[in-house]
Design a protein around this motif. Structure first.
Motif, PDB file in Angstrom:
ATOM      1  N   GLY A 188       0.950  -1.075  -0.096  1.00 31.98           N
ATOM      2  CA  GLY A 188       0.284  -0.197  -0.092  1.00 31.98           C
ATOM      3  C   GLY A 188       0.754   1.962  -0.326  1.00 31.98           C
ATOM      4  O   GLY A 188       0.622   2.564   0.135  1.00 31.98           O
ATOM      5  N   GLY A 189       2.051   1.245  -0.169  1.00 32.07           N
ATOM      6  CA  GLY A 189       3.223   2.243   0.127  1.00 32.07           C
ATOM      7  C   GLY A 189       3.342   3.272   0.743  1.00 32.07           C
ATOM      8  O   GLY A 189       3.604   4.096   0.813  1.00 32.07           O
ATOM      9  N   ARG A 190       2.650   2.135   2.358  1.00 32.37           N
ATOM     10  CA  ARG A 190       2.669   3.147   3.704  1.00 32.37           C
ATOM     11  C   ARG A 190       4.215   3.174   3.890  1.00 32.37           C
ATOM     12  O   ARG A 190       4.616   1.820   3.951  1.00 32.37           O
ATOM     13  CB  ARG A 190       2.336   2.598   4.492  1.00 32.37           C
ATOM     14  N   TYR A 191       5.220   3.580   4.681  1.00 27.85           N
ATOM     15  CA  TYR A 191       5.994   3.883   5.438  1.00 27.85           C
ATOM     16  C   TYR A 191       6.570   4.434   6.482  1.00 27.85           C
ATOM     17  O   TYR A 191       5.671   5.479   6.437  1.00 27.85           O
ATOM     18  CB  TYR A 191       7.415   4.486   4.067  1.00 27.85           C
ATOM     19  N   VAL A 192       7.218   4.204   7.504  1.00 25.58           N
ATOM     20  CA  VAL A 192       7.576   4.776   8.643  1.00 25.58           C
ATOM     21  C   VAL A 192       8.479   6.210   8.580  1.00 25.58           C
ATOM     22  O   VAL A 192      10.047   5.463   8.353  1.00 25.58           O
ATOM     23  CB  VAL A 192       8.330   3.885   9.928  1.00 25.58           C
ATOM     24  N   GLY A 193       7.899   7.071   7.554  1.00 25.15           N
ATOM     25  CA  GLY A 193       9.187   8.324   7.904  1.00 25.15           C
ATOM     26  C   GLY A 193       9.411   8.106   6.330  1.00 25.15           C
ATOM     27  O   GLY A 193       9.100   7.350   5.658  1.00 25.15           O
ATOM     28  N   PRO A 194      10.219   8.983   6.275  1.00 22.34           N
ATOM     29  CA  PRO A 194      11.419   9.458   4.493  1.00 22.34           C
ATOM     30  C   PRO A 194      12.169   8.288   4.930  1.00 22.34           C
ATOM     31  O   PRO A 194      13.124   7.778   5.364  1.00 22.34           O
ATOM     32  CB  PRO A 194      11.766  10.568   4.541  1.00 22.34           C
ATOM     33  N   PRO A 195      13.162   7.810   2.888  1.00 20.44           N
ATOM     34  CA  PRO A 195      13.699   7.206   3.465  1.00 20.44           C
ATOM     35  C   PRO A 195      15.135   7.778   4.124  1.00 20.44           C
ATOM     36  O   PRO A 195      15.667   9.228   4.255  1.00 20.44           O
ATOM     37  CB  PRO A 195      14.012   7.361   1.476  1.00 20.44           C
ATOM     38  N   SER A 196      15.960   6.858   4.344  1.00 14.29           N
ATOM     39  CA  SER A 196      17.179   7.413   5.398  1.00 14.29           C
ATOM     40  C   SER A 196      18.691   7.297   4.073  1.00 14.29           C
ATOM     41  O   SER A 196      19.179   5.772   4.788  1.00 14.29           O
ATOM     42  CB  SER A 196      16.722   7.001   6.832  1.00 14.29           C
ATOM     43  N   PRO A 197      19.030   7.521   3.787  1.00 17.36           N
ATOM     44  CA  PRO A 197      20.225   7.147   3.077  1.00 17.36           C
ATOM     45  C   PRO A 197      20.866   6.996   4.576  1.00 17.36           C
ATOM     46  O   PRO A 197      21.512   7.498   5.108  1.00 17.36           O
ATOM     47  CB  PRO A 197      20.517   8.054   1.808  1.00 17.36           C
ATOM     48  N   LEU A 198      22.261   5.818   3.681  1.00 15.63           N
ATOM     49  CA  LEU A 198      23.613   5.787   4.695  1.00 15.63           C
ATOM     50  C   LEU A 198      24.768   7.199   4.790  1.00 15.63           C
ATOM     51  O   LEU A 198      25.035   7.336   3.508  1.00 15.63           O
ATOM     52  CB  LEU A 198      24.151   4.486   4.186  1.00 15.63           C
ATOM     53  N   VAL A 199      25.120   6.753   5.758  1.00 19.19           N
ATOM     54  CA  VAL A 199      26.124   8.128   5.858  1.00 19.19           C
ATOM     55  C   VAL A 199      27.377   7.998   6.676  1.00 19.19           C
ATOM     56  O   VAL A 199      27.133   6.345   7.062  1.00 19.19           O
ATOM     57  CB  VAL A 199      26.085   9.791   6.590  1.00 19.19           C
ATOM     58  N   LEU A 200      28.564   8.155   6.423  1.00 15.65           N
ATOM     59  CA  LEU A 200      29.498   7.804   6.676  1.00 15.65           C
ATOM     60  C   LEU A 200      30.139   9.085   8.435  1.00 15.65           C
ATOM     61  O   LEU A 200      29.863  10.441   8.292  1.00 15.65           O
ATOM     62  CB  LEU A 200      30.822   8.062   6.093  1.00 15.65           C
ATOM     63  N   VAL A 201      30.008   7.993   9.620  1.00 16.60           N
ATOM     64  CA  VAL A 201      30.487   9.294  10.860  1.00 16.60           C
ATOM     65  C   VAL A 201      31.596   9.254  11.049  1.00 16.60           C
ATOM     66  O   VAL A 201      32.050   7.898  11.607  1.00 16.60           O
ATOM     67  CB  VAL A 201      29.070   8.908  11.483  1.00 16.60           C
ATOM     68  N   LEU A 202      32.719  10.193  11.586  1.00 18.13           N
ATOM     69  CA  LEU A 202      33.643   9.671  12.166  1.00 18.13           C
ATOM     70  C   LEU A 202      34.060  11.512  13.081  1.00 18.13           C
ATOM     71  O   LEU A 202      33.123  12.120  12.518  1.00 18.13           O
ATOM     72  CB  LEU A 202      34.533   9.684  11.296  1.00 18.13           C
ATOM     73  N   SER A 203      35.212  10.433  14.130  1.00 15.28           N
ATOM     74  CA  SER A 203      34.805  12.094  15.145  1.00 15.28           C
ATOM     75  C   SER A 203      36.028  12.972  13.925  1.00 15.28           C
ATOM     76  O   SER A 203      36.610  13.127  12.775  1.00 15.28           O
ATOM     77  CB  SER A 203      36.142  11.995  16.348  1.00 15.28           C
ATOM     78  N   GLU A 204      35.820  14.589  15.011  1.00 12.89           N
ATOM     79  CA  GLU A 204      36.704  15.064  14.284  1.00 12.89           C
ATOM     80  C   GLU A 204      37.898  15.336  14.024  1.00 12.89           C
ATOM     81  O   GLU A 204      38.639  15.460  12.950  1.00 12.89           O
ATOM     82  CB  GLU A 204      35.985  16.641  14.497  1.00 12.89           C
ATOM     83  N   PRO A 205      39.010  14.329  14.594  1.00 14.58           N
ATOM     84  CA  PRO A 205      40.016  14.440  14.779  1.00 14.58           C
ATOM     85  C   PRO A 205      40.169  13.331  13.334  1.00 14.58           C
ATOM     86  O   PRO A 205      41.352  13.394  12.698  1.00 14.58           O
ATOM     87  CB  PRO A 205      40.810  13.656  15.673  1.00 14.58           C
ATOM     88  N   ASP A 206      39.895  12.349  13.425  1.00 15.10           N
ATOM     89  CA  ASP A 206      39.258  11.021  12.213  1.00 15.10           C
ATOM     90  C   ASP A 206      39.528  11.341  10.724  1.00 15.10           C
ATOM     91  O   ASP A 206      40.263  10.993   9.561  1.00 15.10           O
ATOM     92  CB  ASP A 206      38.765   9.894  12.800  1.00 15.10           C
ATOM     93  N   ALA A 207      37.746  12.641  10.418  1.00 16.85           N
ATOM     94  CA  ALA A 207      37.850  12.967   9.604  1.00 16.85           C
ATOM     95  C   ALA A 207      38.932  14.073   9.266  1.00 16.85           C
ATOM     96  O   ALA A 207      39.143  13.595   8.179  1.00 16.85           O
ATOM     97  CB  ALA A 207      36.236  13.361   9.720  1.00 16.85           C
ATOM     98  N   ARG A 208      39.720  14.467   9.647  1.00 15.15           N
ATOM     99  CA  ARG A 208      41.089  16.247   8.958  1.00 15.15           C
ATOM    100  C   ARG A 208      41.962  15.266   8.827  1.00 15.15           C
ATOM    101  O   ARG A 208      41.974  14.894   7.378  1.00 15.15           O
ATOM    102  CB  ARG A 208      42.004  16.046  10.516  1.00 15.15           C
ATOM    103  N   ARG A 209      41.981  13.789   9.894  1.00 16.69           N
ATOM    104  CA  ARG A 209      43.097  12.442   9.106  1.00 16.69           C
ATOM    105  C   ARG A 209      42.637  11.935   7.870  1.00 16.69           C
ATOM    106  O   ARG A 209      44.278  11.612   7.219  1.00 16.69           O
ATOM    107  CB  ARG A 209      43.815  11.304  10.618  1.00 16.69           C
ATOM    108  N   LEU A 210      42.286  11.731   7.117  1.00 20.70           N
ATOM    109  CA  LEU A 210      41.415  11.634   6.279  1.00 20.70           C
ATOM    110  C   LEU A 210      41.020  12.668   4.721  1.00 20.70           C
ATOM    111  O   LEU A 210      41.189  11.670   3.737  1.00 20.70           O
ATOM    112  CB  LEU A 210      40.526  10.480   6.101  1.00 20.70           C
ATOM    113  N   GLY A 211      41.094  13.527   5.828  1.00 16.95           N
ATOM    114  CA  GLY A 211      40.539  14.833   4.374  1.00 16.95           C
ATOM    115  C   GLY A 211      39.330  14.497   4.614  1.00 16.95           C
ATOM    116  O   GLY A 211      38.863  15.131   2.841  1.00 16.95           O
TER     117      GLY A 211
END
Length: 609
Positions: free
Chosen positions: A200-223
């Motif tokens: 019936g086209g019913r969903y719990v909320g909108p689609p939620s894309p997957l994302v990559l999450v990391l700490s600020e220091p690690d993000a800086r190390r990987l650019g």
């Protein structure tokens, strides 16, 4: 006639606490009605005390005694005593009425909700709100909602809708909450006739894309920065040898979506090299969490420094990660996180709401199930979704599952079925032999093309004692699976008179050790070997010395090439005490819990060494 209301302030002071007590026993919102009623009763008592002849004579005697001023106190005291009697009687009446009302409540219809492991917390919270909203004012439950966890991806069809069973029987769901529409497509295309699925086209909320999450220091190390939108393939190259946290790909669809995202554009390559690269990186050593929120907590509490730690979770998990809602570990909130959302939206979870109608379903339960489905769709509106919005489809799901199989290191697994007549003992899903066959079916789906698999029975014949290999150990390709499944279909009834359990395990272990030594001498690099014994747990070997057969088993397990032996006693009594004691000294012998639904065995077979 005297005015009974001239002391109304005092009467109100008496009536208020009495009414409060009655309302507390019933419903606080009914306090005004109780106050009016008790006030009238107190006024009536005061009027009676004011106007009867007997009271008038009593007042005259008080006046002659010079204590006529005490009459007001007498009236108020009498009213208070009358009010106390009212409250006691009222309290008893209210509680009795509520008790009778509770006894008169009709049993509510049941709505059974099957939720993907990553949707369990959301489903339970929404179910509680729905039940409260639907319940009657008199305390009767209008509906009872039970939420239970769905089998792992790929096993929903066989474990629920095809009624194959995997040692434990799951309820038949009225509402199904998977994480992806792809899981629904897989079931709809192969559905059993007794269940009709309505999407019936019913969903719990909108689609939620997957994302990559990391700490600020690690993000800086990987650019990496939150402002860029690389492709998943580019992102996977940047994270390189990072420790990756995500919901378990073995038990959750979200984990499979994450796995497909990390290997985006590489799903057709079944090479051993990729298998080795993925092993131990995407399943957190076999202890990955199912809940994306828990994955985010683990990221927040991960130690700084090498290796870099990153998490792959749905975007809405990050948005809902507010202070005080999840992590309570010291310092967990101090770490600032960077969220990188890759280009495109195909790698997403969309959480469809699926109604399941069974041929013999209860009409009231069906009605409430539909209302609960509407409740879920309204609780988190889907919003506008672009017509060309890409999504994670059935082929993506199957490719991701193939990737998961390839992510496990190679295993060689031999199943050995007990064919003593006691395996014909009836159980809910047929017989103990039926349960053993179903467990083999279920585990076959978990083997990758680089694994090896074989099948044994013991004893080899009605009057025999030795085990017999029915399907030689070979790569777990389609041909090997077909041979095993064909034999299992023929195994309808156990026919042996005895159960030489210890001798059979020892003989099969010696045979497996010899084959392993020969393959190693030939240059083959097989992974760990396992012998899975499915039995009723009894050792019945007439004419043999039990201590001698146990020594035979102990000697076989000491061979350097011997397999790990996993014994699952299907009767519920567990392994015999002698095997339990032997397992304490022989590290290759393992007794799987008798209440297992499959997962403890899978963990034992497939966890990284």
């Amino acid at each position: 006639m005297a005015n009974p209301l001239k002391n109304w302030v005092q009467f109100l002071g008496v009536a208020a606490p009495i009414a409060g007590g009655l309302a507390a026993a019933d419903e606080p919102r009914r306090f005004p009605f109780y106050l009016a009623g008790v006030f009238c009763v107190v006024c009536l008592v005061a009027w009676w005390l004011e106007d009867t002849d007997r009271v008038a004579a009593f007042k005259e005697r008080l006046a002659r005694a010079g204590v006529d001023r005490g009459w007001s106190a007498v009236k108020v005291g009498g009213a208070a005593l009358g009010g106390a009697a009212v409250v006691v009687a009222g309290w008893v009446v209210v509680l009795q009425a509520r008790s009778l009302g509770a006894e008169a409540c009709e049993p509510p219809p049941d709505v059974r909700v099957m939720a993907a492991p990553e949707n369990m917390a959301m489903a339970q919270a929404e179910a509680a709100g729905f039940v409260q909203a639907e319940s009657d004012a008199d305390g009767c439950l209008a509906v009872r909602v039970t939420v239970f966890e769905a089998p792992p991806p790929g096993n929903v069809l066989g474990g629920v809708f095809k009624d194959m069973g995997v040692l434990t029987e799951l309820p038949r769901p009225d509402v199904w909450l998977p994480a992806t529409s792809a899981a629904v497509e897989e079931v709809v295309r192969n559905n059993a006739p007794e269940a009709r699925l309505s999407w019936g086209g019913r969903y719990v909320g909108p689609p939620s894309p997957l994302v990559l999450v990391l700490s600020e220091p690690d993000a800086r190390r990987l650019g990496l920065t939150a402002s860029e939108s690389p492709t998943w393939r580019q992102l996977a190259e940047k994270v390189g040898d990072a420790r990756l946290l995500m919901p378990s790909p073995r038990t959750t669809e979200t984990g499979l979506v994450g796995l497909a995202a990390l290997r985006s554009g590489d799903t057709a390559d079944p090479s051993q090299q990729r298998r080795g690269a993925l092993a131990g990186r995407v399943d957190d050593g076999g202890a990955a969490a199912d809940d994306p929120g828990e994955v985010l907590c683990r990221l927040r509490t991960a130690p700084e420094g090498d290796p870099v730690t990153a998490a792959v979770v749905p975007l809405d998990t990050v948005k809902e990660d507010r202070p005080g809602t999840r992590c309570d570990a010291p310092g967990a909130r101090a770490r600032q996180l960077v969220t990188v959302q890759p280009d495109g939206g195909a790698m997403a979870v969309d959480r469809p709401v699926v109604q399941v109608r069974w041929q013999d379903g209860d009409p009231d339960g069906i009605s409430f199930a539909e209302r609960f489905g509407d409740w879920l769709a309204r609780s988190r509106p889907r919003g506008a979704v672009p017509a060309a919005h890409p999504r994670f489809g059935l082929n993506d799901l199957r490719n991701a599952r193939a990737l998961m199989n390839n992510a496990w290191k190679p295993r060689s697994v031999d199943f050995m079925l007990d064919f003593s007549r006691t395996m014909n003992t009836p159980v809910d899903d047929g017989t103990l032999l039926t349960e053993a066959r179903n467990l083999v079916y279920h585990t076959l789906d978990r083997l990758g093309p680089n694994d090896r698999v074989g099948l044994w029975r013991f004893p080899d014949a009605p009057g025999g004692r030795d085990p017999r290999q029915l399907v030689p150990t070979a790569p777990a390709d389609e041909a090997a699976r077909t041979r095993i499944e064909r034999w299992l279909k023929q195994a309808r009834e156990a026919d042996a008179e005895t159960t030489p359990l210890y001798h059979a395990i020892a003989a099969a272990a010696r045979r497996a050790a010899g084959e392993a030594a020969d393959r190693r001498a030939g240059g083959d690099q097989d992974g760990p070997r396992a012998l899975v014994v499915l039995t009723d747990g009894l050792d019945d070997d007439p004419g043999r010395d039990g201590r001698a057969t146990r020594r035979e088993l102990q000697a076989a397990l000491k061979d350097a090439n011997a397999p790990d032996v996993h014994v699952l006693a299907l009767t519920g009594a567990g392994c015999p005490k002698e095997l339990v004691d032997l397992g304490r000294t022989e590290h290759r012998l393992h007794c799987v819990p008798a209440s297992a639904d499959g997962d403890p065995l899978f963990d034992a077979l497939f966890r990284s060494p």
